[in-house]
Write an enzyme that holds these catalytic residues in place. Structure first.
Site, short mmCIF file in Angstrom:
data_model
loop_
_atom_site.label_atom_id
_atom_site.label_comp_id
_atom_site.label_asym_id
_atom_site.label_seq_id
_atom_site.Cartn_x
_atom_site.Cartn_y
_atom_site.Cartn_z
CB CYS A 17 17.84 -39.35 22.45
SG CYS A 17 16.21 -40.09 22.52
CG ASN A 117 18.33 -35.86 19.60
OD1 ASN A 117 19.06 -34.88 19.72
ND2 ASN A 117 17.16 -35.91 20.18
N GLY A 118 15.38 -37.01 17.89
CA GLY A 118 14.38 -36.18 17.21
C GLY A 118 13.10 -36.95 16.96
CE1 TYR A 259 14.91 -28.59 32.31
CE2 TYR A 259 14.54 -30.00 30.42
CZ TYR A 259 14.68 -29.83 31.77
OH TYR A 259 14.59 -30.91 32.60
P1 AMP Z 1 6.03 -27.73 34.92
O1 AMP Z 1 6.24 -28.08 36.35
O2 AMP Z 1 5.15 -28.75 34.20
O3 AMP Z 1 5.61 -26.33 34.69
O4 AMP Z 1 7.45 -27.91 34.18
C1 AMP Z 1 8.40 -26.92 34.23
C2 AMP Z 1 9.66 -27.41 34.86
O5 AMP Z 1 10.12 -28.61 34.23
C3 AMP Z 1 10.76 -26.39 34.72
O6 AMP Z 1 11.46 -26.36 35.96
C4 AMP Z 1 11.65 -26.91 33.59
O7 AMP Z 1 13.01 -26.73 33.91
C5 AMP Z 1 11.31 -28.37 33.48
N1 AMP Z 1 10.99 -28.79 32.10
C6 AMP Z 1 10.46 -28.07 31.12
N2 AMP Z 1 10.30 -28.82 30.01
C7 AMP Z 1 10.74 -30.04 30.28
C8 AMP Z 1 10.83 -31.27 29.54
N3 AMP Z 1 10.41 -31.37 28.27
N4 AMP Z 1 11.34 -32.35 30.19
C9 AMP Z 1 11.70 -32.26 31.47
N5 AMP Z 1 11.66 -31.14 32.22
C10 AMP Z 1 11.17 -30.05 31.64
#
Ligand code: AMP
Length: 474
Positions: A17, A117-118, A259
């Site tokens: 968060c 957050n956490g 990310y």
């Molecule tokens: P996936 O499609 O499941 O391989 O997820 C990878 C994609 O989702 C990448 O484009 C990342 O930028 C994004 N991503 C990775 N981890 C997260 C997360 N925890 N929450 C939301 N988006 C994520």
């Protein structure tokens, strides 16, 4: 072999968060709202603020985006010179109005509000103990556990710093916290510095926030990061630092840079954009490709792709158009819905890819849904070859500290070679930055990073998992 499908939806709320706190010589409400809008990317499910109005803590919190929640009569009716705010990340299963923050309780030293957050790793143990002591819980959040412990500590010792310090001794895991305790405002960061928190000076007073971009946008100054294990009180005139613990090592979450955080944020001394670009450069060095064009997966793969293009000398182009009004596909509950979401969100720019050998760069792969759809799209748009390159090393293990990554069998990279992953994605090749490459881009040693989702070695005790530098706990 089929691509892993994640239909098992976790009910446990995840707490990745965003938090803010302010102490001014005038009303904080508008600046709290502005600050939460700056960190809206850290949570789109719910938002809220709590302010001390001279007598009591008043709050507004609901499901929705910051500008939706912080508007209307309820918001207009509150005012105060100090307060805290929270945005909540949405994960399937955790969506419920009761879990919105800040969480506010009345204790015998006055009202107390908390933003967290956490994720704690000892929450089940703590919750059971508190329930045995007679506490009843209104929410399923770790945050309620923290505020119940704090309330108990405040009853025994009304000094807020001592109470926060004693509370922190009970907590194990990842937490950045902001508190309003009566008319005083505090922030605290877990002893490993897993989750971020920083301090800024604004025109009307002092502020704490998850990300430093808040202070730029509010025309203030970034002062410094809160140290791991530090408690800070802010006032309109300054800040007072108190140590809760001095750890030998930290465990900053590498995924913040990879990310989660805004590229314009500086976190623990490293600008997020700069780290992402360096990751792309390292990636080009470690995983070269014979190609005509480098394209990013917008938006999170952009700086990685730019670094890759600069280091490899391959031309950088925009090759995918993103529809920014489509929801986060990552959190959709079913695989079919996630795939449909990706198709709606992204579409290739034909002139960039037609007849070309394309390197497509993203920040991370979790299940592989996004990249598998993208590879199909690029081929349909006429790409001659598609080479996938990823700024983050392979994600192979679950996160217990708040990032929405679930059990091992959901990760496309777990137990597979790069060739096997390429086959699943339908790509000509796949390459990831190495763990060493990640450390060099960050300029941090493995002893100061949490890379548990990459290495399966956790910086705190997690039953059944191997502890960093130590043994597996059963
Ligand atoms: P996936 O499609 O499941 O391989 O997820 C990878 C994609 O989702 C990448 O484009 C990342 O930028 C994004 N991503 C990775 N981890 C997260 C997360 N925890 N929450 C939301 N988006 C994520």
């Amino acid at each position: 072999m089929a691509v892993p499908v994640d239909d098992a939806v976790s009910d446990a709320p995840k707490h990745f968060c965003g938090i803010v706190a302010m102490a001014f010589n005038s009303d904080v409400k508008y600046d709290l709202k502005k600050a939460l809008r700056v960190i809206q990317h850290r949570g789109q499910e719910a938002a809220g603020i709590a302010v001390y109005d001279g007598k009591a803590i008043k709050y507004v919190r609901r499901m929705g985006l910051v500008h939706e929640v912080l508007a209307g009569p309820e918001y207009d009716a509150i005012a105060g010179n100090m307060g805290i705010g929270h945005v909540r990340y949405s994960t399937t299963g955790s969506s419920c109005a009761q879990n919105c923050q800040p969480i506010v309780v009345t204790t015998n030293v006055g009202d107390v509000a908390l933003g967290h957050n956490g994720d704690l790793v000892n929450s089940t143990k703590l919750r059971t103990k508190l329930q045995n002591d007679g506490w009843a819980f209104l929410t399923t959040t770790d945050s309620e556990i923290i505020i119940r412990i704090l309330a108990t500590e405040l009853t025994q010792n009304p000094d807020p710093v001592k109470a926060i310090r004693s509370t922190m001794k009970c907590l194990d895991g990842a937490y950045a916290l902001v508190f309003a305790i009566g008319n005083r405002v505090f922030g605290a960061r877990d002893p490993l510095g897993l989750r971020p928190l920083c301090l800024g000076k604004l025109e009307k007073g002092y502020s704490l926030a998850s990300e430093s971009a808040v202070f730029d946008i509010l025309q203030g100054e970034f002062v410094r990061d809160i140290a791991p294990g530090e408690i800070v009180e802010i006032t309109s005139k300054g800040f007072i630092s108190h140590r809760a613990s001095t750890p030998a090592h930290t465990a900053h979450c590498m995924f913040e840079w990879v990310y989660f955080a805004r590229p314009d944020t500086i976190m623990d001394g490293r600008e997020v954009y700069d780290v992402r670009k360096k990751l792309g450069q390292v990636l080009a060095h470690e995983q070269p490709a014979d190609a005509d064009v480098v394209i990013p997966v917008p938006d999170s793969g952009r700086a990685n792709a730019l670094g890759y293009a600069q280091e490899s000398g391959i031309m950088y182009e925009e090759g995918l158009m993103k529809n920014r009004y489509v929801e986060r596909t990552f959190i959709l509950p079913e695989q079919a819905k996630r795939e449909e979401g990706v198709s709606l969100k992204l579409n290739p720019i034909r002139s960039t890819v037609l007849g070309k050998r394309v390197v497509v760069v993203d920040d991370s792969i979790v299940r592989g849904t996004t990249l598998r759809k993208i590879v199909q799209m690029l081929r349909r748009a006429g790409a001659k070859e598609v080479h996938v390159r990823i700024g983050c090393p392979p994600v192979i293990a679950p996160c217990y500290y708040g990032i929405d990554m679930k059990t091992r069998d959901h990760f496309i990279a777990a137990g597979r070679t790069f060739e096997e992953i390429a086959e699943l994605l339908g790509a000509d090749s796949v390459g990831y930055t190495s763990v060493k490459g990640l450390q060099s881009a960050l300029g941090l040693s493995e002893q100061d990073l949490c890379m548990a989702c990459l290495t399966s070695e956790y910086p705190t005790c997690v039953p059944g998992e191997k502890m960093r530098f130590q043994k597996t706990l059963i």
